[in-house]
Design an enzyme around this catalytic site. Structure first.
Site, PDB file in Angstrom:
ATOM      1  N   SER A  58      36.713  43.505  36.511  1.00 35.51           N
ATOM      2  CA  SER A  58      35.734  43.341  37.853  1.00 35.51           C
ATOM      3  C   SER A  58      36.448  42.999  38.778  1.00 35.51           C
ATOM      4  O   SER A  58      36.206  43.368  40.114  1.00 35.51           O
ATOM      5  CB  SER A  58      35.005  42.636  37.846  1.00 35.51           C
ATOM      6  OG  SER A  58      34.572  41.488  37.762  1.00 35.51           O
TER       7      SER A  58
ATOM      8  N   THR B 157      34.293  40.907  30.774  1.00 39.69           N
ATOM      9  CA  THR B 157      34.435  39.772  29.348  1.00 39.69           C
ATOM     10  C   THR B 157      33.796  40.269  28.461  1.00 39.69           C
ATOM     11  O   THR B 157      33.674  40.113  27.216  1.00 39.69           O
ATOM     12  CB  THR B 157      34.645  38.532  29.517  1.00 39.69           C
ATOM     13  OG1 THR B 157      35.268  38.302  30.984  1.00 39.69           O
ATOM     14  CG2 THR B 157      34.332  37.664  28.693  1.00 39.69           C
TER      15      THR B 157
ATOM     16  N   GLN C 172      30.012  29.775  56.775  1.00 41.21           N
ATOM     17  CA  GLN C 172      30.682  29.061  54.965  1.00 41.21           C
ATOM     18  C   GLN C 172      29.651  28.571  54.598  1.00 41.21           C
ATOM     19  O   GLN C 172      30.423  28.522  54.014  1.00 41.21           O
ATOM     20  CB  GLN C 172      31.759  28.625  55.911  1.00 41.21           C
ATOM     21  CG  GLN C 172      33.067  29.823  56.698  1.00 41.21           C
ATOM     22  CD  GLN C 172      33.804  28.781  57.029  1.00 41.21           C
ATOM     23  OE1 GLN C 172      34.119  27.973  57.094  1.00 41.21           O
ATOM     24  NE2 GLN C 172      34.822  29.585  58.621  1.00 41.21           N
ATOM     25  N   CYS C 173      27.935  28.319  54.908  1.00 40.92           N
ATOM     26  CA  CYS C 173      28.482  27.246  54.536  1.00 40.92           C
ATOM     27  C   CYS C 173      27.122  28.155  53.065  1.00 40.92           C
ATOM     28  O   CYS C 173      27.077  29.070  52.379  1.00 40.92           O
ATOM     29  CB  CYS C 173      26.872  26.293  54.760  1.00 40.92           C
ATOM     30  SG  CYS C 173      27.311  25.536  56.233  1.00 40.92           S
TER      31      CYS C 173
HETATM   32  N1  ASP Z   1      37.378  38.568  35.093  1.00 44.22           N
HETATM   33  C1  ASP Z   1      36.299  39.092  34.582  1.00 44.22           C
HETATM   34  C2  ASP Z   1      35.710  40.111  34.776  1.00 44.22           C
HETATM   35  O1  ASP Z   1      35.420  40.237  36.507  1.00 44.22           O
HETATM   36  C3  ASP Z   1      35.304  37.976  34.202  1.00 44.22           C
HETATM   37  C4  ASP Z   1      34.161  38.782  33.766  1.00 44.22           C
HETATM   38  O2  ASP Z   1      33.994  39.827  33.089  1.00 44.22           O
HETATM   39  O3  ASP Z   1      33.469  37.652  33.782  1.00 44.22           O
HETATM   40  O4  ASP Z   1      36.030  41.105  35.029  1.00 44.22           O
END
Ligand code: ASP
Length: 345
Positions: free
Chosen positions: A60, A15, A280-281
């Site tokens: 990502s 993003t 898992q905590c």
């Molecule tokens: N979906 C995006 C990614 O992980 C979210 C971000 O960039 O924070 O690439």
């Protein structure tokens, strides 16, 4: 020739590198080499900035080991020429990626800071500018001519964490990450305050920087839940070529004591599969043998993951499997802190 720190900005996607097309309202990637045009404030920083961008930036969610190697290659090739590195990725898998990179970089003596943002850089209310600007400041911070941070960090919303201690905890808030088992390495307020005692500083100053690129992805995560069936456990443990499993257990490392469950794990271990016990905590540590429900796991040779996160356990498993260690060495190295990822009591 200046004495200003040289920082390499590596943009892989996410993003942070997006702008809104105000007509269509859709988010689209912009040419990251024009970053200085988008954030003219960067010119005011007391460092020289160069950028490298993936030709095709990725969300990502599409991150994988071949991209890890690409990031590691860029770091390796540019290591002698830069004082610090800032790696921009999407936040969704940033804890996995930055944990993996921390294991891949041995004898690191320069800052490698991962960051990203929840809102695109072109958005009016963006968190991208602060995250980016402070990450660059951290990567260029020096004391007595030496970098202050000599490890892989993750900076988000006013805090620098050890990357391999983090998890993404929120899909909405700007404070998207936390490091429940290790304190922040720095906090950014009016001043940038480093938690010097908590920063990694190896004694081996003279050792060569080595980049390890053999990661083995033949692993699985087995998250148990009340009601899990024999078939599910069997199908995971019988995956062809499987070499390692992160067993996400309850509380301080507890799991069902049903004979079928223990027998299946025992058989997998006899077949050479390494199984690592991780809780898992959200915070806290595995303590094998503390309850009856974990003594069996200890007896059959499950590795104690202590307070490692799942993200870091996945990365460490891939890394150690890639090193093709004998079972005894695998146990020894998994239980030990290699990059500050685990507390050794
Ligand atoms: N979906 C995006 C990614 O992980 C979210 C971000 O960039 O924070 O690439």
């Amino acid at each position: 020739m200046t004495n200003k720190p040289k920082i390499l900005l590596i943009y892989t996607g996410g993003t942070i590198g997006m702008v809104k097309d105000y007509e269509s309202q859709a988010l689209k990637a912009f040419n990251f080499n024009q970053i200085i045009e988008k954030i003219p404030e960067l010119k005011q920083l007391n460092c020289e900035i160069e950028t490298i961008s993936f030709d095709e930036p990725i969300d990502s969610s599409n991150m994988n080991v071949s991209y890890y190697v690409r990031i590691a290659d860029i770091l390796e090739q540019n290591y002698p020429d830069f004082d610090g590195f800032v790696v921009l990725t999407g936040s969704d898998t940033m804890s996995y990626t930055s944990s993996a990179i921390s294991f891949m970089l041995e004898n690191l003596r320069k800052p490698v800071i991962f960051t990203g943002s929840q809102l695109p850089i072109g958005d009016l209310r963006t968190d991208a500018k602060e995250n980016l600007i402070t990450s660059i400041e951290i990567a260029s911070s020096r004391k007595n001519g030496e970098p202050i941070v000599k490890e892989v960090g993750l900076y988000f919303e006013y805090k620098l964490y050890r990357a391999n201690r983090t998890s993404k905890i929120n899909a909405e808030q700007f404070e998207a990450f936390d490091s429940p088992n290790y304190p922040a390495l720095a906090k950014s307020g009016v001043h940038l305050a480093f938690n010097n005692k908590r920063l990694l500083d190896s004694e081996d100053h003279g050792r060569d920087f080595i980049v390890r690129k053999r990661l083995d992805t033949n692993i699985a995560i087995l998250k148990i839940f009340p009601g899990i069936t024999e078939q599910v456990v069997e199908s995971i443990l019988s995956v062809k070529g499987l070499k390692g499993v992160v067993l996400e257990s309850y509380g301080s490392g507890n799991a069902p004591t049903y004979p079928w469950f223990i027998q299946k794990l025992e058989k997998a271990i006899a077949n050479g599969i390494h199984i690592v016990n991780v809780t898992q905590c959200y915070g806290g540590s595995v303590l094998m043998g503390h309850y009856e429900t974990s003594t069996q796991l200890k007896r059959i040779g499950i590795v104690d993951g202590k307070d490692i996160t799942t993200e870091s356990a996945v990365a460490k498993l891939m890394y150690l499997l890639g090193e093709e260690l004998e079972a005894e060495d695998f146990h020894k190295y998994f239980g030990k802190s290699l990059r500050g990822e685990i507390s050794e009591n």
